[in-house]
Design a protein around this motif. Structure first.
Motif, PDB file in Angstrom:
ATOM      1  N   ALA A  13      30.944 -11.140  -2.851  1.00 36.32           N
ATOM      2  CA  ALA A  13      32.160 -10.878  -3.620  1.00 36.32           C
ATOM      3  C   ALA A  13      32.741  -9.505  -3.314  1.00 36.32           C
ATOM      4  O   ALA A  13      33.762  -9.117  -3.886  1.00 36.32           O
ATOM      5  N   GLY A  14      32.092  -8.743  -2.404  1.00 31.56           N
ATOM      6  CA  GLY A  14      32.589  -7.418  -2.089  1.00 31.56           C
ATOM      7  C   GLY A  14      32.594  -6.528  -3.316  1.00 31.56           C
ATOM      8  O   GLY A  14      31.751  -6.639  -4.203  1.00 31.56           O
ATOM      9  N   ALA A  15      33.563  -5.614  -3.361  1.00 30.65           N
ATOM     10  CA  ALA A  15      33.627  -4.666  -4.476  1.00 30.65           C
ATOM     11  C   ALA A  15      33.948  -5.364  -5.793  1.00 30.65           C
ATOM     12  O   ALA A  15      33.317  -5.101  -6.819  1.00 30.65           O
ATOM     13  N   GLY A  65      35.194  -7.181   1.941  1.00 28.75           N
ATOM     14  CA  GLY A  65      33.813  -7.620   1.777  1.00 28.75           C
ATOM     15  C   GLY A  65      33.645  -9.005   1.202  1.00 28.75           C
ATOM     16  O   GLY A  65      32.512  -9.445   0.986  1.00 28.75           O
ATOM     17  N   LEU A  66      34.730  -9.740   0.966  1.00 31.60           N
ATOM     18  CA  LEU A  66      34.636 -11.100   0.422  1.00 31.60           C
ATOM     19  C   LEU A  66      34.236 -12.075   1.527  1.00 31.60           C
ATOM     20  O   LEU A  66      34.808 -12.070   2.616  1.00 31.60           O
ATOM     21  N   GLY A 113      37.618  -8.451   5.762  1.00 31.16           N
ATOM     22  CA  GLY A 113      37.030  -7.173   6.141  1.00 31.16           C
ATOM     23  C   GLY A 113      37.772  -6.003   5.534  1.00 31.16           C
ATOM     24  O   GLY A 113      38.259  -6.073   4.407  1.00 31.16           O
ATOM     25  N   ALA A 114      37.886  -4.938   6.288  1.00 34.48           N
ATOM     26  CA  ALA A 114      38.505  -3.717   5.786  1.00 34.48           C
ATOM     27  C   ALA A 114      39.987  -3.941   5.483  1.00 34.48           C
ATOM     28  O   ALA A 114      40.701  -4.615   6.236  1.00 34.48           O
ATOM     29  N   LEU A 115      40.440  -3.384   4.375  1.00 34.18           N
ATOM     30  CA  LEU A 115      41.859  -3.428   4.043  1.00 34.18           C
ATOM     31  C   LEU A 115      42.582  -2.338   4.814  1.00 34.18           C
ATOM     32  O   LEU A 115      42.150  -1.185   4.840  1.00 34.18           O
ATOM     33  N   ARG A 116      43.672  -2.718   5.441  1.00 33.06           N
ATOM     34  CA  ARG A 116      44.420  -1.760   6.254  1.00 33.06           C
ATOM     35  C   ARG A 116      45.532  -1.069   5.480  1.00 33.06           C
ATOM     36  O   ARG A 116      46.114  -0.096   5.947  1.00 33.06           O
TER      37      ARG A 116
END
Length: 343
Positions: A13-15, A65-66, A113-116
């Motif tokens: 679930a990521g953050a 991170g999802l 992945g990473a948010l831009r």
């Protein structure tokens, strides 16, 4: 015969990730917040890309991170926002762009992945099946209405054979001013406080969640110590409270329905989603406008969003598409008014 269902599982679930929709409207008078997505434009775009109704339940996700895995059947998903995305399956890892729908076949995993840019993305799943509480599927964790998504959670969705769709020209990053109208307790502050609010940049702090965001900037001074608190009265998403520290707090979707800090201003609805999506460390500026200008901005925002969604195009490929469902998902009549009523 009922439509076959597919199923996806949350592998990470990521953050923070939760189910949200258009919100739990009409209940603030009895103490129930609206909740719902922080940026309604992202929800409407993502849902249009998979053929859902405009305010259908989506997954709102913060900071990357999802991981979502299709357990059986085919699931069609779309991501609205700015993030690195890939799908892992028998063909290896394939990069996917945002602002389009894509099929997730059984055994494949979608990774955000990473948010831009920004601090959140919205993931729409075609035909997502989520139970409602008090007329909405939105999660309001503070009151135990739903819960944040966690590893092992499974979500059902309609089996999808539809084509993929793409938003040709996604919305651009907008660091423009955030417009506000004067708040109900603007008189609790020194005469130049509104000019101070609109005359210098404020920084988004890391004290931000779905309830509100604290800003750091020049002090917004109260007239006296007795003006630093009020008898609690109504708040709405967008209310800008100023506690004794002189630093503003902008309330968001999960905000309480009443509060005891004076409210110097209210962020207009057309700009609240942009503010809610700002990252810690980013700066923003405010501009004071009148109520008529705020209403005009709401209509313009809704009309611009409708035109943007109407530009969505089908990508070449196999499968049929229910165009009626797409056009009924808020392309024209849904967002055009720009107003949400509160009973």
């Amino acid at each position: 015969m009922s439509e076959p269902l597919s199923e996806i599982e949350v592998r990470s679930a990521g953050a923070y990730a939760s189910i949200q929709d258009g919100g739990r409207r009409g209940l603030r008078r009895v103490g129930v917040p609206w909740s719902g997505v922080l940026d309604a434009a992202l929800m409407k775009i993502a849902n249009a890309l998979v053929g859902n109704q405009a305010t259908a339940p989506v997954i709102e996700h913060f900071d990357g991170g999802l991981l979502l895995k299709a357990l059986h059947g085919r699931v069609r998903v779309a991501v609205a926002g700015q993030a690195d995305i890939d799908i892992t399956g028998e063909q290896g890892v394939q990069r996917v762009v945002c602002w389009r729908s894509v099929a997730l076949n059984a055994g494949e995993t979608l990774r955000i992945g990473a948010l831009r840019a920004g601090r959140l993305v919205v993931v729409a799943v075609a035909g997502l099946q989520v139970p409602e509480t008090l007329g909405s599927a939105s999660t309001y964790a503070r009151a135990g209405i739903g819960k944040p998504l966690a590893v092992g959670d499974r979500l059902s969705a309609q089996f999808s054979e539809a084509s993929d769709f793409l938003l040709p020209e996604p919305p651009t990053d907008d660091d423009g001013v955030i417009r506000v109208v004067a708040g109900p307790q603007a008189g609790h502050f020194l005469d130049d406080a509104l000019a101070t609010l609109c005359g210098a940049p404020f920084t988004v702090t890391d004290q931000a969640d779905r309830m509100g965001v604290r800003l750091q900037g020049p002090l917004l001074e109260h007239r006296s110590d007795t003006h630093k608190d009020i008898i609690s009265d109504a708040t709405v998403p967008g209310s800008m409270q100023v506690p004794g520290s002189g630093q503003p707090i902008v309330l968001l979707a999960d905000a309480q329905t009443a509060g005891g800090y004076p409210k110097i201003a209210t962020v207009i609805s057309a700009d609240l989603g942009r503010l809610a999506n700002r990252r810690a460390g980013e700066t923003l500026r405010f501009q004071l406008v009148g109520v008529d200008a705020a209403e005009h901005a709401a209509r313009s925002h809704a009309e611009n969003l409708a035109r943007l969604i109407a530009s969505i195009r089908r990508l070449p490929g196999d499968g049929s598409v229910d165009l009626e469902a797409l056009y009924n998902s808020g392309l024209i009549s849904g967002p055009i008014s720009g107003f949400e009523s509160e009973e």
